[in-house]
Scaffold this motif. Sequence first.
Motif, PDB file in Angstrom:
ATOM      1  N   MET A  94      -2.376 133.182  83.104  1.00 43.80           N
ATOM      2  CA  MET A  94      -2.940 131.859  83.385  1.00 43.80           C
ATOM      3  C   MET A  94      -2.768 130.949  82.169  1.00 43.80           C
ATOM      4  O   MET A  94      -2.295 129.816  82.288  1.00 43.80           O
ATOM      5  CB  MET A  94      -4.430 132.027  83.722  1.00 43.80           C
ATOM      6  N   LEU A  95      -3.117 131.440  80.980  1.00 42.52           N
ATOM      7  CA  LEU A  95      -3.001 130.614  79.787  1.00 42.52           C
ATOM      8  C   LEU A  95      -1.550 130.473  79.322  1.00 42.52           C
ATOM      9  O   LEU A  95      -1.152 129.420  78.826  1.00 42.52           O
ATOM     10  CB  LEU A  95      -3.882 131.149  78.651  1.00 42.52           C
ATOM     11  N   ALA A  96      -0.751 131.548  79.486  1.00 44.45           N
ATOM     12  CA  ALA A  96       0.648 131.486  79.050  1.00 44.45           C
ATOM     13  C   ALA A  96       1.428 130.412  79.802  1.00 44.45           C
ATOM     14  O   ALA A  96       2.452 129.922  79.332  1.00 44.45           O
ATOM     15  CB  ALA A  96       1.312 132.849  79.236  1.00 44.45           C
ATOM     16  N   ALA A  97       0.928 130.025  80.975  1.00 46.29           N
ATOM     17  CA  ALA A  97       1.574 128.961  81.753  1.00 46.29           C
ATOM     18  C   ALA A  97       1.339 127.586  81.124  1.00 46.29           C
ATOM     19  O   ALA A  97       1.972 126.601  81.518  1.00 46.29           O
ATOM     20  CB  ALA A  97       1.048 128.971  83.187  1.00 46.29           C
ATOM     21  N   LYS A  98       0.440 127.505  80.132  1.00 46.04           N
ATOM     22  CA  LYS A  98       0.060 126.202  79.585  1.00 46.04           C
ATOM     23  C   LYS A  98       0.146 126.091  78.070  1.00 46.04           C
ATOM     24  O   LYS A  98       0.164 124.996  77.513  1.00 46.04           O
ATOM     25  CB  LYS A  98      -1.400 125.884  79.990  1.00 46.04           C
ATOM     26  N   ASP A 125       7.494 136.535  81.895  1.00 48.80           N
ATOM     27  CA  ASP A 125       7.823 135.636  83.006  1.00 48.80           C
ATOM     28  C   ASP A 125       7.046 134.326  82.889  1.00 48.80           C
ATOM     29  O   ASP A 125       7.619 133.238  82.999  1.00 48.80           O
ATOM     30  CB  ASP A 125       7.501 136.306  84.353  1.00 48.80           C
ATOM     31  N   ALA A 126       5.725 134.440  82.667  1.00 53.38           N
ATOM     32  CA  ALA A 126       4.884 133.235  82.604  1.00 53.38           C
ATOM     33  C   ALA A 126       5.273 132.347  81.423  1.00 53.38           C
ATOM     34  O   ALA A 126       5.386 131.124  81.556  1.00 53.38           O
ATOM     35  CB  ALA A 126       3.410 133.637  82.500  1.00 53.38           C
ATOM     36  N   ALA A 127       5.482 132.962  80.259  1.00 49.75           N
ATOM     37  CA  ALA A 127       5.766 132.183  79.050  1.00 49.75           C
ATOM     38  C   ALA A 127       7.171 131.587  79.081  1.00 49.75           C
ATOM     39  O   ALA A 127       7.395 130.468  78.611  1.00 49.75           O
ATOM     40  CB  ALA A 127       5.573 133.050  77.808  1.00 49.75           C
ATOM     41  N   LYS A 128       8.118 132.319  79.653  1.00 49.38           N
ATOM     42  CA  LYS A 128       9.474 131.764  79.750  1.00 49.38           C
ATOM     43  C   LYS A 128       9.485 130.556  80.673  1.00 49.38           C
ATOM     44  O   LYS A 128      10.118 129.535  80.385  1.00 49.38           O
ATOM     45  CB  LYS A 128      10.454 132.830  80.260  1.00 49.38           C
ATOM     46  N   GLU A 129       8.763 130.677  81.785  1.00 44.95           N
ATOM     47  CA  GLU A 129       8.753 129.573  82.746  1.00 44.95           C
ATOM     48  C   GLU A 129       8.115 128.320  82.152  1.00 44.95           C
ATOM     49  O   GLU A 129       8.570 127.199  82.402  1.00 44.95           O
ATOM     50  CB  GLU A 129       8.013 129.993  84.023  1.00 44.95           C
ATOM     51  N   SER A 130       7.074 128.520  81.343  1.00 48.45           N
ATOM     52  CA  SER A 130       6.383 127.354  80.777  1.00 48.45           C
ATOM     53  C   SER A 130       6.970 126.908  79.449  1.00 48.45           C
ATOM     54  O   SER A 130       6.591 125.868  78.912  1.00 48.45           O
ATOM     55  CB  SER A 130       4.899 127.685  80.585  1.00 48.45           C
ATOM     56  N   GLY A 131       7.873 127.713  78.875  1.00 49.16           N
ATOM     57  CA  GLY A 131       8.470 127.348  77.588  1.00 49.16           C
ATOM     58  C   GLY A 131       7.550 127.599  76.408  1.00 49.16           C
ATOM     59  O   GLY A 131       7.697 126.969  75.357  1.00 49.16           O
ATOM     60  N   HIS A 132       6.603 128.533  76.569  1.00 49.99           N
ATOM     61  CA  HIS A 132       5.713 128.869  75.456  1.00 49.99           C
ATOM     62  C   HIS A 132       6.013 130.274  74.920  1.00 49.99           C
ATOM     63  O   HIS A 132       6.831 130.999  75.472  1.00 49.99           O
ATOM     64  CB  HIS A 132       4.252 128.761  75.910  1.00 49.99           C
ATOM     65  N   VAL A 133       5.329 130.615  73.834  1.00 46.62           N
ATOM     66  CA  VAL A 133       5.466 131.930  73.210  1.00 46.62           C
ATOM     67  C   VAL A 133       4.179 132.724  73.438  1.00 46.62           C
ATOM     68  O   VAL A 133       3.089 132.207  73.187  1.00 46.62           O
ATOM     69  CB  VAL A 133       5.718 131.785  71.689  1.00 46.62           C
ATOM     70  N   ASN A 170      11.694 126.596  69.257  1.00 50.19           N
ATOM     71  CA  ASN A 170      12.061 126.542  70.676  1.00 50.19           C
ATOM     72  C   ASN A 170      12.329 127.900  71.288  1.00 50.19           C
ATOM     73  O   ASN A 170      13.092 128.017  72.252  1.00 50.19           O
ATOM     74  CB  ASN A 170      13.283 125.629  70.888  1.00 50.19           C
ATOM     75  N   ARG A 171      11.709 128.933  70.710  1.00 52.53           N
ATOM     76  CA  ARG A 171      11.771 130.235  71.358  1.00 52.53           C
ATOM     77  C   ARG A 171      10.712 130.242  72.467  1.00 52.53           C
ATOM     78  O   ARG A 171       9.732 129.490  72.404  1.00 52.53           O
ATOM     79  CB  ARG A 171      11.454 131.356  70.358  1.00 52.53           C
TER      80      ARG A 171
END
Lengths: 332, 332
Positions: free
Chosen positions: A84-88, A110-118, A304-305
């Motif tokens: 949930m948080l990795a999406a944001k 999956d969640a972090a790649k989709e949202s562009g976070h680490v 930008n990882r």
Amino acid sequence: MSKIRVAVAGYGNVGRGVIAALKNNPDMEIAGILSRNPERVKQTCNDVPVMQIADMDAWLTALKADVAILCGGSKDDLPIQGPMLAAKISTVDSFDNHSRIPEYFKMMDDAAKESGHVSVISTGWDPGIFSMERTLANAFLPGSRAYGFYGLGESGGLSMGHSDALRTIPGVADARQYTHAVTDAIDKVRAGENPQFAPGDMHTRECFVVLEDGADQEAVAEAIRTMPGYFAPYKTTIHFVTGEFLKEKCSGFPHDGLVVAAGTTGNGNAASVEYRCKWQSNPEATANVLVAHARAAVRLANENRSGAFTILDIPPAYFSIHSKEELLKKFM
Amino acid sequence: MSKIRVAVAGYGNVGRGVIAALKNNPDMEIAGILSRNPERVKQTCNDVPVMQIADMDAWLTALKADVAILCGGSKDDLPIQGPMLAAKISTVDSFDNHSRIPEYFKMMDDAAKESGHVSVISTGWDPGIFSMERTLANAFLPGSRAYGFYGLGESGGLSMGHSDALRTIPGVADARQYTHAVTDAIDKVRAGENPQFAPGDMHTRECFVVLEDGADQEAVAEAIRTMPGYFAPYKTTIHFVTGEFLKEKCSGFPHDGLVVAAGTTGNGNAASVEYRCKWQSNPEATANVLVAHARAAVRLANENRSGAFTILDIPPAYFSIHSKEELLKKFM
């Protein structure tokens, strides 16, 4: 330079440890606390913003955090809160259910790649530092096996998981469990025997149990000794004590551990490596490691990882407050 | 999958250790040995190609190596060979003159960036593993200082540099120097005192010296005790022995060491971390670490990275023969 702003999700022992640790890291500051029950947290903590973790857009806007450190439990909290948080936002957590780490990694990746976070997952001292030491011992001494021992000191190490397990037994009012390493087993590893151990060969378990009024002491003892996984495979000592004893003698969260591997170099020359840590407060130690990983997560995100990372995927310099020049000059 | 082909530059103790270590790493193989004196090396080693290190184009073509491990000395060999080879191939070395590491890093970074190769510098156990442990201890226990101790066992650790220094003294035919850690000093660090030490507070030095015929024993002892940097700051014990004694009792290259840091977490809870290694053969241990770094250098090069790296710049997973999946499953 602006400080790294950290949101702390959860206000248990680890969460409070993170808040204390941030004060010792001058490049970081607390942005706020996220909780499922903000009103309760506000009763003891009123110098930082406390917000409802589920109101994602509200706290993302209000707190302007660069990273969230997730301090919830691995069983119920992290599998929900993590993705949930990795999406944001970029996240760091101490997910410690070893057998489910590959699955949790995938979910967070999956969640972090989709949202562009680490998302740095499963860090602390074990999993975390110990995972790294196991990996390096194996890389630098091929063929050796790295063993983990816990509770090397006289009083052993307090296991929260095993204490919780004791408290699920009917008739138990309160309890603490201390893990003890078996010294002979450590000696065998140090001697380069690379032994095959059953879990019971490496550790013993010592329980301090407060009974409920009228509870059957023998039935409780039997339930402890036969509990699969937790106690059945181990030599287990049980002390029935008073609530006062527990309060006076078993407060705090001391723990310690050892990673040890022994093998040979070249044509049979003995070689061994050991990593040992000793913590008067286990949750504060975990918190300290989480905070250093939050620094790394922000640096990775700034490059930008994206996606999930473990301690094995991060260069050690990323954890340090010191510049590359200082590290080359003073730490190499 | 094709193996990583390694050229080994230098056939001293470390070079021979690298050749032995490669046999224990099934994903790697020796491509050949590079030497300033190939004919001499061929007298004892005739199962792999041995080529003149200065004939760069010849061995680059013939050996098809992915990476070169430079096993020469830090004083005379590496400052010349390092940049020369980094201009043509990825390299790994154990440059260990701590005060000159920033300068050497710059030199290698320039050469490797220009050629588009990866140069991992200053690795082994110190600098190397110990540099990493110092950096991590400082990151995970902010405010603590990491101390290095050497020679913890009863017989101490053999110092090649100090043995060489003894042999430069007129009248000395041969010599070995063993370093001993001062146990009280270690205890002070473990107790969290973060003490200020002079070098002589942490270690003592024990010398075994064979005199040349007719040498003045008192003059040699005085020259040792007053040698700046090497012996003057330390409590130094000198044994004058026979060549036979040295051969029987002082063969081999045992060494060991400890990185230790102690501080507090949260609001004053004691915390300490220690890394200890123990090697029956110091050069073989260095060789083992160099080989794992050669694996990392090739992986970095395959990602089109270039320039100089230290152990602080490399994710631990890059040193491991195991896949990401195996690491997540078995090492986390």
